[in-house]
Design a protein around this motif. Sequence first.
Motif, PDB file in Angstrom:
ATOM      1  N   UNK A  99       4.435  -2.678   9.607  1.00  0.00           N
ATOM      2  CA  UNK A  99       4.920  -1.307   9.413  1.00  0.00           C
ATOM      3  C   UNK A  99       5.808  -1.226   8.174  1.00  0.00           C
ATOM      4  N   UNK A 100       6.734  -2.184   8.027  1.00  0.00           N
ATOM      5  CA  UNK A 100       7.625  -2.189   6.869  1.00  0.00           C
ATOM      6  C   UNK A 100       6.838  -2.383   5.580  1.00  0.00           C
ATOM      7  N   UNK A 101       5.788  -3.198   5.634  1.00  0.00           N
ATOM      8  CA  UNK A 101       4.947  -3.376   4.456  1.00  0.00           C
ATOM      9  C   UNK A 101       4.280  -2.073   4.043  1.00  0.00           C
ATOM     10  N   UNK A 102       3.788  -1.355   5.025  1.00  0.00           N
ATOM     11  CA  UNK A 102       3.150  -0.067   4.736  1.00  0.00           C
ATOM     12  C   UNK A 102       4.159   0.940   4.202  1.00  0.00           C
ATOM     13  N   UNK A 103       5.362   0.963   4.811  1.00  0.00           N
ATOM     14  CA  UNK A 103       6.388   1.916   4.395  1.00  0.00           C
ATOM     15  C   UNK A 103       6.865   1.619   2.974  1.00  0.00           C
ATOM     16  N   UNK A 104       7.071   0.342   2.644  1.00  0.00           N
ATOM     17  CA  UNK A 104       7.489  -0.032   1.302  1.00  0.00           C
ATOM     18  C   UNK A 104       6.433   0.299   0.263  1.00  0.00           C
ATOM     19  N   UNK A 105       5.169   0.139   0.668  1.00  0.00           N
ATOM     20  CA  UNK A 105       4.075   0.480  -0.251  1.00  0.00           C
ATOM     21  C   UNK A 105       4.110   1.958  -0.608  1.00  0.00           C
ATOM     22  N   UNK A 107       6.755   3.895  -0.500  1.00  0.00           N
ATOM     23  CA  UNK A 107       7.964   4.146  -1.305  1.00  0.00           C
ATOM     24  C   UNK A 107       7.735   3.796  -2.761  1.00  0.00           C
ATOM     25  N   UNK A 108       7.108   2.644  -3.013  1.00  0.00           N
ATOM     26  CA  UNK A 108       6.904   2.223  -4.400  1.00  0.00           C
ATOM     27  C   UNK A 108       5.803   3.027  -5.088  1.00  0.00           C
ATOM     28  N   UNK A 109       4.740   3.356  -4.390  1.00  0.00           N
ATOM     29  CA  UNK A 109       3.641   4.111  -4.997  1.00  0.00           C
ATOM     30  C   UNK A 109       4.112   5.492  -5.435  1.00  0.00           C
ATOM     31  N   UNK A 110       4.920   6.145  -4.589  1.00  0.00           N
ATOM     32  CA  UNK A 110       5.383   7.496  -4.907  1.00  0.00           C
ATOM     33  C   UNK A 110       6.781   7.513  -5.534  1.00  0.00           C
ATOM     34  N   UNK A 111       7.283   6.308  -5.878  1.00  0.00           N
ATOM     35  CA  UNK A 111       8.561   6.182  -6.565  1.00  0.00           C
ATOM     36  C   UNK A 111       9.691   6.923  -5.840  1.00  0.00           C
ATOM     37  N   UNK A 112       9.871   6.546  -4.569  1.00  0.00           N
ATOM     38  CA  UNK A 112      10.876   7.198  -3.742  1.00  0.00           C
ATOM     39  C   UNK A 112      12.121   6.329  -3.553  1.00  0.00           C
TER      40      UNK A 112
END
Length: 479
Positions: A99-105, A107-112
């Motif tokens: 879940x954290x891997x998906x959430x971090x992905x 965040x980084x893809x959309x520059x959040x």
Amino acid sequence: MNTKQISASHSVQSGGFIRQHQSMLVGIHQLTDVLLIWGLLAVLVNVADASWEICYQAAAFVSSLCYHVCAHKTGLYFSWRGQSLLNEVKTVFLTWLVVMGALLSVVFVFELNESYGGGVMVAWSLAVPVAISFYRVSARIVLREMRRTGVNTRKVAIVGAKEPGLTLAQSILQSPWMGMNITGFYDNRVSIGSRPLKKEQLQVMGNIELLKEQARAGEFDDIYIALPMREEETIKELVDYLANSSCCVHIVPDVFTFKMLNARSREIGGLPVVSVYDTPFDSFDAVIKRTEDVVLSSIILCIIAIPMLFIAAAVKLTSKGPVIFKQRRYGINGEEIMVWKFRSMNACDNGDVVMQATKGDERITKVGAFIRKTSLDELPQFINVLQGKMSIVGPRPHAVAHNELYRDQISGYMQRHLVKPGITGWAQVNGWRGETDTLEKMQKRIEFDLFYIRNWSVWMDLKIVFKTIFKGFIGGDVY
């Protein structure tokens, strides 16, 4: 089934308040997980003196949704009875890591990156798996103590008094917190009354024929077949027979042939077993199904309340007898229930012999002919749904007498009772409703019922309800 058998079946099915077939425990696990994910983030945001903004709400929502999906994939919401606590905790951490891997992905893809406080998110990502694991350990301790006192237990029979049956029995005996009470062994190869486990009191209760009789009478919750694969004919014959019982049936395979079996597997004390006949509602799906039933039946009852009053008045004013006819039927696990219908006949057959309605049947009243043809006589069954005895969608309940007639003629017939009976079903919307005057018609209905059980989903239920509205109420063979 005679009165004694019905009584025995009822007493077994009533034992334990957390049934495997209607497990609320998994639902509690999922609700607790969501509350912990949301609650911990809210607490940490408050401690950091930050605002509970949309970014944190989105993180909590997305992570709880992903956790729900991933937990199903990793098996976290399957029954953990009989499995290692350490493995359960490992699965919690693995699921949260995904879940954290998906959430971090995201965040980084959309520059959040700037939308979230780094310290809050790090603390949250560490606190959630620890909190969920602590809850799981606590739940295990509570359940262990309950099961040791005889609460939430299951009656187990083991077919095979040699390996791997003895290994299975030892695993169960060494783990009393699993809540499995072994009735005894059943084997054609070992003398009755012998004790294969020298230090234990478990005996060989009888041969496989005795097991069949007791299974048919509903004396077991689970049956584990632990025979060597060289006795495949005995296993096949026994599995076919147990299709007409309401027991959950599992096979303990030889380790070397385990990969050859195309079936869902799990472990009991480290020993692989394969579920042959089991309910599709052994997890949070049971909660979803029940929620669906309560919501839809409540809405429908509000809509049909006035029409039901008019139908009740018509039934009462045009013929003698009660407005509501209560029929004996089999519910989930083969337990007898009373199903409500508007009375449509002058006679009320409800005994060991029930004659199906036929074309021109003199027992049917004038009002009864109309409400039967349009299925309006079945409207009171929405009250049965609210009571929890039926579902809106499921195999149609048959008369007890018909169940006893067909269970020996149609393989897998009694597997219909691994789920609650329904007001409408997959068979009915596909044209298999009304009179079943031939064995072939009943076989076709059972074929569709079993297809529904194997392929159940909420979307399938909604599809059946939708099709019932437009084509399921009226049938050519309905009298």
